[in-house]
Design a protein around this motif. Structure first.
Motif, PDB file in Angstrom:
ATOM      1  N   ILE A 279       3.723   6.366   3.492  1.00  0.00           N
ATOM      2  CA  ILE A 279       4.432   6.104   4.751  1.00  0.00           C
ATOM      3  C   ILE A 279       3.759   4.925   5.459  1.00  0.00           C
ATOM      4  CG2 ILE A 279       5.122   7.038   6.985  1.00  0.00           C
ATOM      5  CD1 ILE A 279       4.981   9.829   5.739  1.00  0.00           C
ATOM      6  N   ALA A 280       4.541   3.876   5.733  1.00  0.00           N
ATOM      7  CA  ALA A 280       4.061   2.692   6.458  1.00  0.00           C
ATOM      8  C   ALA A 280       4.554   2.762   7.902  1.00  0.00           C
ATOM      9  CB  ALA A 280       4.572   1.425   5.790  1.00  0.00           C
TER      10      ALA A 280
ATOM     11  N   VAL B 241       8.324   5.323   2.743  1.00  0.00           N
ATOM     12  CA  VAL B 241       9.005   5.333   4.041  1.00  0.00           C
ATOM     13  C   VAL B 241       8.391   4.248   4.941  1.00  0.00           C
ATOM     14  CG1 VAL B 241       9.523   6.702   6.103  1.00  0.00           C
ATOM     15  CG2 VAL B 241       9.435   7.806   3.840  1.00  0.00           C
ATOM     16  N   LEU B 242       9.277   3.549   5.674  1.00  0.00           N
ATOM     17  CA  LEU B 242       8.826   2.647   6.739  1.00  0.00           C
ATOM     18  C   LEU B 242       9.307   3.207   8.053  1.00  0.00           C
ATOM     19  CD1 LEU B 242       7.609   0.020   7.909  1.00  0.00           C
ATOM     20  CD2 LEU B 242       9.863  -1.035   7.611  1.00  0.00           C
ATOM     21  N   VAL B 243       8.344   3.518   8.938  1.00  0.00           N
ATOM     22  CA  VAL B 243       8.677   3.910  10.311  1.00  0.00           C
ATOM     23  C   VAL B 243       8.428   2.687  11.180  1.00  0.00           C
ATOM     24  CG1 VAL B 243       8.179   5.472  12.212  1.00  0.00           C
ATOM     25  CG2 VAL B 243       7.975   6.287   9.838  1.00  0.00           C
ATOM     26  N   CYS B 244       9.498   2.119  11.742  1.00  0.00           N
ATOM     27  CA  CYS B 244       9.402   0.893  12.553  1.00  0.00           C
ATOM     28  C   CYS B 244       9.925   1.200  13.947  1.00  0.00           C
ATOM     29  CB  CYS B 244      10.211  -0.221  11.905  1.00  0.00           C
ATOM     30  SG  CYS B 244      10.211  -1.754  12.868  1.00  0.00           S
TER      31      CYS B 244
ATOM     32  N   PRO C 276       0.307   9.381  12.080  1.00  0.00           N
ATOM     33  CA  PRO C 276      -0.213   8.424  11.079  1.00  0.00           C
ATOM     34  C   PRO C 276      -1.477   8.921  10.389  1.00  0.00           C
ATOM     35  CG  PRO C 276       0.477   7.246  13.036  1.00  0.00           C
ATOM     36  CD  PRO C 276       0.528   8.698  13.391  1.00  0.00           C
ATOM     37  N   GLY C 277      -2.357   9.575  11.152  1.00  0.00           N
ATOM     38  CA  GLY C 277      -3.578  10.097  10.546  1.00  0.00           C
ATOM     39  C   GLY C 277      -3.308  11.301   9.666  1.00  0.00           C
TER      40      GLY C 277
ATOM     41  N   ARG D 237       0.836  -1.215   0.000  1.00  0.00           N
ATOM     42  CA  ARG D 237       0.000   0.000   0.000  1.00  0.00           C
ATOM     43  C   ARG D 237       0.860   1.250   0.000  1.00  0.00           C
ATOM     44  NH1 ARG D 237      -3.680  -0.539   5.042  1.00  0.00           N
ATOM     45  NH2 ARG D 237      -4.236   1.587   4.397  1.00  0.00           N
ATOM     46  N   ALA D 238       1.948   1.234   0.788  1.00  0.00           N
ATOM     47  CA  ALA D 238       2.817   2.411   0.826  1.00  0.00           C
ATOM     48  C   ALA D 238       3.464   2.655  -0.531  1.00  0.00           C
ATOM     49  CB  ALA D 238       3.884   2.230   1.901  1.00  0.00           C
TER      50      ALA D 238
END
Length: 958
Positions: A168-169, A138-141, A160-161, A43-44
């Motif tokens: 961005i994931a 982008v992945l924010v983990c 996130p909202g 999806r990202a």
């Protein structure tokens, strides 16, 4: 869980704990969870944001799962912002986000209000993420968010909202064992549409895959069971595997990964220490103490061992539950992971562990709790010459002997092993061990101890107890004459202890019953059937084994044995109704199965009598009632299988009958119960005779470990009596058969009940006697069968047997027609139909002869009786009727052993036994010419030219 593979470099910044390395680890057992993260990344990449929330307890593999997700994102070109919160960083606003983004935040404005300062920082983070998202997804983990600062949680509540229209994931993780702000954050984000992924235990398939990959072979059962103790905890499984590899605790044996040591690896102990280190002192003490108690523990027990009250331990036990180490069951607490419990227990020094086992075992006994549970702890605590521990073993053995004889035997044997040879307690413990082993059905071990002790001078009571034990052992071993002698020696003692008298009477009666000795009835009548029949008031008490004598109101074993003996005497004398009543009275006294191998089993004996009378439904219900777990490790368990086999045999199910009788033989031989094994061999011999495999029938009889009458024969009286004679008749004719039944001419006058057990036995005996020219024996047999039927007109099996034997002895067609109609078993009815067909043929009525012989052939076919089918086909051929009896299966080979028909294989096996064509023809009920034809076909298919080569091939096949 994961396996290491090559890793790609990560574009973008990452915190050090997520730096790419030369290897990466592949996830086991998380396919569904990986798919959810995969969907988030897809999806990202399409330009839409999303949030996945990961819940995992300590050791759940949460961090490894996140690392694999980060590796996957890196391979897809994501810009990475990955980090983990921690306890120290909790005091720093936005610590986790700062570490993940690796970009400078705006300098704080001293004149700005705190709320305004947080808004400025969140705006700066938002701008940073927008810049990155403009260049790449982008992945924010973020891991361990249960330690995150309130400012970090606030940012994650809004960002996130705000950025859901950007690529961005968000992959956010926390420990499910730590409540707090992160738990509230996850709940709110889930309401906004985030997907929550709980990391539960790994499935067993995933664990087995980890083991197989780690050791390069499929794990064996022991290794699989050891890993099962991790209960799917990835960290525990990984620690176990790593430790076993480091310490070379696994070897490849027979193509499987097998444990080479029962010791837990140091890595598992280290992991247990780390988990203890996260707990308070009280919780640690509780766990290491409770670990000794077992997989489940009552808080009251742990409190007693720790010298505390249960209420005082409540905070500690709640702490262990919060740490996901224990969980609450209905009435106890249990360890979630047996592997961790075992490691915690082993962290306690051995002397302390031994003391805890002893204290807990003694507490269980003192509180009247599970003596079986106490046994395990007392066994673990026992040390050589430790008088207190050994006394505990003695007490526990006495208490569990009635309910769990195998446990009692383990306790008694261990106590004896740990007692020094010259100790005064050595003899009482040897006696107790022999008695407990005998009760548990461990016959040879008990026999060895009893014989060793009796080889030296002994005090009278010890000698008597050992002789009583030896007598019951000899009965099961198939040596009833010796058993009776040992029991008589004890019964001659004056002023015998009550329980000893009862044991001696029981053993004596069982031995006489097995022998069918003429003294059986007299001995049985001397023991009143009511409970407490012998005089206890003049008997002195026993000092070696107190508390064993039957109490008032409970039937003594000797009373039950007397009833069984009377029943056998009544049935032998033809008083079947009285015999059944005696058996029913015994069952009323002992309505269940005894778990003491020294005692008789009224339920099984009654079931055997009902099978004799072909009341199979009623017998089947009794066998179901008798089938309890405790019985399966006793000789009576073999009797249970034997009786089930006889039910199948009576119903014409030969394959099922052979399976049950084979199980009975194996069980009896494994226990050393050779008398029961001999009876099973007799039943198997009869089954093989009906199948037509005379060689197999002969092997069973020659393999009998004990020949002659014995107590086990009451479970299969007809087969035990007739098997050898029927085999002799099949091998060498009627004259040879009667040589095995010489006494019957006299015995049948006074003991017509010898014909019980097989409704066709009297007819077979009459037929065999006539073939041998002994018309008088045929008449005696028919008369005995008639007297049995007249005494019990309500038993159809006896009526059919009488009609059948009279029809054979007197050549009476009406009687044979009656037997054909009345026999309940398909094989029995076929036998009567064959006799009737033969009689019609002799009288010149060919049509009726053919009709009845076809009826017999159909019945034998239903019963799978190959030998009988062959004989009837021969009779039909003599009347001009041919029945093909071989078939060619689709795809059957055209050469080799499997290309032979069943008839050709049977002939080959008989030739391999050294029989000539004429002898084979006699066995197969075909002509020598037909034998020669089948041999030529077999030679052609096998590519051979001689009987020697055929014999070699047949022997190799066998």
């Amino acid at each position: 869980m994961m396996r290491r593979t090559a890793a790609a470099g990560h574009p973008g910044g990452m915190a050090s704990i997520y730096e790419p390395s030369a290897v990466r680890e592949a996830v086991y057992g998380r396919a569904a969870e990986q798919e959810i993260v995969g969907d988030l990344l897809r999806r990202a990449r399409r330009g839409t944001g999303g949030v996945v929330l990961v819940d995992g307890g300590q050791g759940s593999g949460k961090s490894l799962f996140l690392r694999a997700s980060v590796d996957s994102a890196a391979e897809q070109g994501f810009s990475l912002a990955a980090a983990a919160a921690d306890q120290v960083g909790r005091a720093i606003a936005f610590f986790a986000l700062r570490a993940a983004l690796r970009e400078p935040f705006p300098e704080p404005d001293d004149g700005c209000a705190p709320e305004r300062e947080i808004e400025r920082s969140i705006a700066s983070i938002r701008a940073c993420l927008e810049r990155r998202a403009a260049a790449a997804p982008v992945l924010v983990c973020l891991d361990d968010l249960h330690w995150a600062s309130p400012a970090t949680l606030a940012a994650l509540r809004t960002l996130p909202g705000d950025l859901d229209d950007r690529p961005i994931a968000w992959l956010l993780a926390r420990s499910s064992a730590q409540p707090g702000g992160a738990e509230q954050l996850f709940g709110l984000l889930e309401k906004d549409g985030a997907v929550r992924v709980p990391l539960g235990p790994l499935g067993q398939n995933a664990v087995r895959a980890m083991l197989a990959d780690a050791f390069g072979a499929v794990p064996d059962r022991a290794l699989t069971e050891l890993a099962r103790g991790a209960a799917g905890d990835p960290a525990l499984v990984a620690g176990l595997i790593g430790g076993l590899r480091e310490e070379e605790g696994v070897r490849i044996i027979g193509g499987r990964a097998a444990l080479t040591s029962s010791r837990l690896p140091r890595r598992v102990h280290d992991l247990a220490r780390r988990r203890l280190g996260d707990l308070g002192r009280e919780a640690r003490h509780l766990l290491v103490t409770a670990a000794v108690l077992g997989p489940a523990f009552r808080l009251a027990d742990a409190a007693e061992l720790l010298g505390r009250t249960p209420a005082a331990l409540l905070p500690a036990v709640e702490e262990t539950m919060d740490a996901a180490i224990t969980t609450a069951a209905e009435d106890a607490f249990t360890f979630r992971h047996e592997l961790l419990r075992r490691a915690l227990g082993e962290l306690t020094p051995r002397p302390a562990r031994t003391a805890l086992h002893l204290q807990y075992g003694e507490n269980l006994l003192a509180n009247g709790r599970s003596a079986e549970g106490a046994a395990d702890h007392l066994l673990a605590a026992a040390r050589p010459a430790d008088r207190a521990a050994l006394a505990g073993l003695d007490e526990a053995a006495v208490r569990v002997r009635a309910s769990a004889p195998r446990v009692a035997a383990d306790l008694a044997v261990r106590a004896l092993e740990l007692t020094p040879p010259g100790d005064p307690d050595a003899l009482p413990r040897a006696v107790a061990a022999a008695e407990s082993l005998a009760a548990a059905g461990r016959l040879e071990q008990a026999h060895r101890i009893a014989r060793d002790q009796l080889a030296r001078p002994l005090p009278p009571e010890a000698e008597d107890r050992l002789r009583c034990t030896l007598s019951s052992l000899l009965c099961a071993l198939g040596r009833p004459e010796e058993a009776a002698g040992e029991a008589r020696t004890v019964l001659t003692r004056p002023l015998l202890a009550a329980d000893l008298r009862d044991q001696a009477l029981t053993a004596h009666l069982q031995a006489l019953t097995g022998l069918r000795d003429e003294r059986t009835g007299t001995a049985a009548e001397a023991v009143p059937a009511l409970p407490g029949g012998h005089d206890r008031h003049t008997s002195r008490p026993s000092s070696l084994s107190p508390g064993i004598a039957a109490s008032s109101g409970i039937a003594a074993p000797s009373a039950t044995a007397a009833l069984l003996a009377r029943a056998v005497v009544h049935c032998d004398a033809g008083r079947v109704g009285e015999g059944l009543e005696a058996l029913r009275e015994a069952v009323r006294h002992e309505p269940g199965s005894s778990c003491d191998a020294r005692q008789a089993q009224p339920l099984l004996v009654l079931a055997a009598a009902l099978i004799d009378l072909r009341r199979l439904d009623e017998a089947g219900k009794l066998l179901c009632a008798a089938d309890v777990p405790a019985l399966r490790n006793l000789p009576a368990g073999a009797a249970l299988s034997l009786l089930r086999g006889r039910v199948h045999l009576a119903a014409g199910r030969l394959a099922d009958a052979a399976a049950e009788a084979g199980a009975a033989r194996a069980a009896a031989e494994s226990l050393g119960a050779y008398g029961y094994a001999a009876t099973a061999h007799c039943v198997l011999s009869v089954i093989e005779l009906r199948r037509g495999d005379i060689a197999a029938a002969a092997r069973h009889l020659s393999a009998r470990p004990a020949a002659g009458p014995q107590f086990a024969d009451i479970y299969a009286r007809a087969e035990s009596l007739m098997a050898e004679a029927q085999l002799a008749e099949a091998l060498d004719g009627a004259d040879a058969a009667l040589g095995h039944l010489r006494r019957l001419r006299v015995d049948l006058h006074v003991r017509p009940g010898l014909l019980l057990g097989d409704p066709t036995a009297a007819a077979w005996l009459a037929r065999t006697a006539l073939a041998a020219g002994d018309a008088a024996l045929a008449e005696v047999t028919a008369d005995a069968a008639r007297r049995l039927a007249d005494a019990c007109p309500d038993q159809p099996a006896l009526t059919a047997a009488a009609a059948h034997s009279r029809g054979v002895a007197h050549r009476d067609a009406a009687c044979l027609a009656q037997a054909t109609a009345q026999h309940a078993g398909v094989w029995d009815a076929a036998s009567a139909a064959e006799d009737l067909g033969v009689l019609h043929g002799d009288q010149g009525d060919q049509d009726q002869a053919i009709h009845r012989l076809k009826e017999a052939l159909d019945g034998y076919r239903q019963a799978g009786a190959g030998r009988d089918q062959a004989r009837v086909r021969r009779r039909l051929r003599e009347l001009g009727i041919r029945h093909r009896h071989w078939t060619a299966a689709p795809g059957k080979p055209i050469s080799g052993w499997n290309s032979l028909t069943h008839t050709e294989q049977a002939i080959a096996e008989l030739v391999a036994q050294g029989l000539n064509n004429k002898q084979v023809a006699g066995r197969m009920y075909i002509s020598p010419h037909t034998v020669a034809h089948h041999l030529r076909q077999a030679f052609r298919k096998l590519g051979i030219a001689s009987r020697v080569e055929l014999t070699r091939i047949a022997i190799e096949r066998t």
